[in-house]
Every structure is written in C-alpha cells, then in structure tokens.
Design a protein around this motif. Structure first.
Motif, PDB file in Angstrom:
ATOM      1  N   GLU A 161      -7.990  -3.454   2.492  1.00  0.00           N
ATOM      2  CA  GLU A 161      -7.346  -3.425   1.455  1.00  0.00           C
ATOM      3  C   GLU A 161      -7.091  -2.322   0.497  1.00  0.00           C
ATOM      4  O   GLU A 161      -6.502  -1.286   0.246  1.00  0.00           O
ATOM      5  N   GLU A 162      -8.523  -2.344   0.085  1.00  0.00           N
ATOM      6  CA  GLU A 162      -9.060  -0.991  -0.926  1.00  0.00           C
ATOM      7  C   GLU A 162      -9.028   0.103  -0.351  1.00  0.00           C
ATOM      8  O   GLU A 162      -8.594   1.075  -0.888  1.00  0.00           O
ATOM      9  N   ARG A 163      -9.598   0.015   1.024  1.00  0.00           N
ATOM     10  CA  ARG A 163      -9.366   1.720   1.500  1.00  0.00           C
ATOM     11  C   ARG A 163      -8.043   1.949   1.966  1.00  0.00           C
ATOM     12  O   ARG A 163      -7.670   3.218   2.021  1.00  0.00           O
ATOM     13  N   GLY A 164      -7.290   1.190   2.373  1.00  0.00           N
ATOM     14  CA  GLY A 164      -5.722   1.413   2.565  1.00  0.00           C
ATOM     15  C   GLY A 164      -5.140   1.772   1.406  1.00  0.00           C
ATOM     16  O   GLY A 164      -4.455   2.979   1.416  1.00  0.00           O
ATOM     17  N   ALA A 165      -5.389   1.109   0.232  1.00  0.00           N
ATOM     18  CA  ALA A 165      -4.786   1.542  -1.102  1.00  0.00           C
ATOM     19  C   ALA A 165      -5.137   2.928  -1.492  1.00  0.00           C
ATOM     20  O   ALA A 165      -4.422   3.966  -2.266  1.00  0.00           O
TER      21      ALA A 165
END
Length: 272
Positions: A92-96
């Motif tokens: 989620e953090e990498r995608g954001a």
C-alpha cells in the motif's frame, strides 16, 4: 481542449486534507496548504516525515502541489519523494509512493520542465500492480491515469472512463477533495463533447465542494472554468472577476490562471 492547461494537484490521502481532520497537525497543514503556503506546510510535516511513511508521503504531496501551482520547487519535491519511497514498508505504501512519483513526472511533462511521460506512465502502472482494488489510494490512481490520458495521450475516451472510475471511488471512500477534482475533469470532458449543461453542473459541484472545504487556492480555477460555460455574459464576468480577486489575494497563484486573466506577474505566493 480548453482544460488541457490546467495543472491541478490532489493529495495521496484524505486524512487531514480538509478542515475537519482528526489530527491537529493535519488541520494546521491543511490551513497552510489551502492558502498556498506550501513551504510552511511542508516544514510542519518535516519532523514526522523523517521517520513515518504517511507523513513523508503527505509532505511530498504538498511539495508536488506547489510545483503544479507555481512551476517551482522541483528539487525539493523530488528529494521528499525519494525519502518517502525509502520509508515505504508494504505494498500500500509503495503503491502510494509510486502514484506520487507518476504525478510528479506528469507535472514535469505537462509544465514543460522535462519530458518524463514514460516515467509517469511506468510509475502509475507500478502503482496499479501494488494497490488492491479496494485500496483507498485507488481512486486517486484512477484520476491520475485519467490526467495522462487527457493531457499527454490525447485519448478522451480513456480519460473519461478513468475519471468516472475515480469519481465513483472518491464518493465511495468519502474523499471530498478528490471528488472536487473528479467533478471538475468529468465536466471538462463533457465540455469537450459539447455537453454544456453537464459541464456547468460538474464545474458548479467542484466549486461548491472547494468552498465548503475552504480549499482557497483551488477556488479561482473552479470559478474560471464555470465562467467559460455559464452561458450568461454578466455572470461569466462576475465569476472571472472573483477568480482574479482570489489570484491577486494569493500573490499570483496559480500562475497559469493569472496569465489567462491578464493579471501579469504578481510575485510570490504567501509562504512559497
């Protein structure tokens, strides 16, 4: 397309991006950001951004927004983004973070700083692979893919579909600031297709949400867009005059709108 030159931002999350956020820091950041004081907002976030992925990405979004409105601050935004990418620990953090990289590369391309269109598309593609269908960042990703289809790929049908997905997702997740952007760009596509009643409705909804949120820096562009489709010359003149007043109040931000309204160079925005 008339809106092809509208370089507008949107943040990576709704938390704190309105006047009623639960975190006092987020509320303070919002008040500064909405008044074009991006450097001051980024400074408030800096201590937490040094160690926490969420604040690091929020700080990056603030600095990218400054780039979009002023055409300045690219190095600071890139440095902040790299730091946020290094702090990301899950998909989620990498995608954001990838979504934010795509947006920064898109902004650089749109504003003629450097052609990074391939990087923008690749980063948003990476974000799509990392984010789940129910991710709260997915509507923002759809919106930004729509921007690339609209402004870089000149593909109105793909842009319209992406904006509609983003619009539905923003409504479902309660992302009101993003909803103001999706209303605006759905309206722009309707204007492009000659559907002026739909365009008026969309631009009016975008303006209403921005006024309710107190997103001062985004109100003038909304007024100018509504003025172009309102139909009554007296009302159009009134809307453009109010847009010009707000641009002057913010020291000439956004710059592209100051030029369009014939205001010339008005200096730096407060806090910029």
């Amino acid at each position: 397309m008339r809106n092809a030159g509208l370089p507008e931002p949107s943040g990576p999350q709704e938390s704190g991006q309105g006047p009623h956020g639960g975190d006092p820091l987020d509320r303070d950041v919002w008040r500064l950001r909405s008044r074009a004081c991006w450097d001051d907002a980024a400074a408030l976030l800096a201590p937490r951004a040094a160690a926490e992925p969420g604040p690091a990405l929020h700080r990056t979004a603030v600095l990218v927004e400054r780039c979009m409105f002023t055409g300045e601050g690219w190095g600071a935004a890139e440095d902040s983004l790299r730091a946020a990418e290094a702090l990301a620990t899950d998909d989620e953090e990498r995608g954001a973070a990838a979504c934010e990289r795509g947006h920064l590369a898109y902004a650089s391309t749109l504003l003629g700083v450097r052609d990074r269109a391939d990087e923008a598309r690749a980063a948003l593609g990476r974000a799509a692979a990392l984010l789940t269908p129910r991710s709260p960042t997915r509507p923002l990703l759809d919106f930004r893919r729509g921007l690339i289809a609209q402004h870089l790929s000149d593909n109105p049908s793909d842009a319209t579909a992406a904006f509609q997905r983003a619009h539905a997702g923003a409504a479902a997740h309660g992302h009101r600031l993003l909803l103001s952007f999706t209303w605006r760009h759905v309206a722009a596509m309707a204007e492009h297709d000659g559907k002026l009643a739909e365009a008026r409705h969309g631009f009016a909804e975008s303006l209403r949400i921005r006024e309710e949120l107190g997103y001062l820096v985004g109100i003038a562009p909304a007024l100018a867009s509504l003025a172009a489709v309102v139909g009554e010359e007296a009302e159009a003149v009134r809307l453009r005059a109010e847009a010009a007043r707000l641009v002057r109040l913010l020291g000439g931000v956004p710059g592209w709108l100051a030029e369009r309204l014939g205001l010339g160079a008005l200096g730096q925005a407060a806090g910029a």
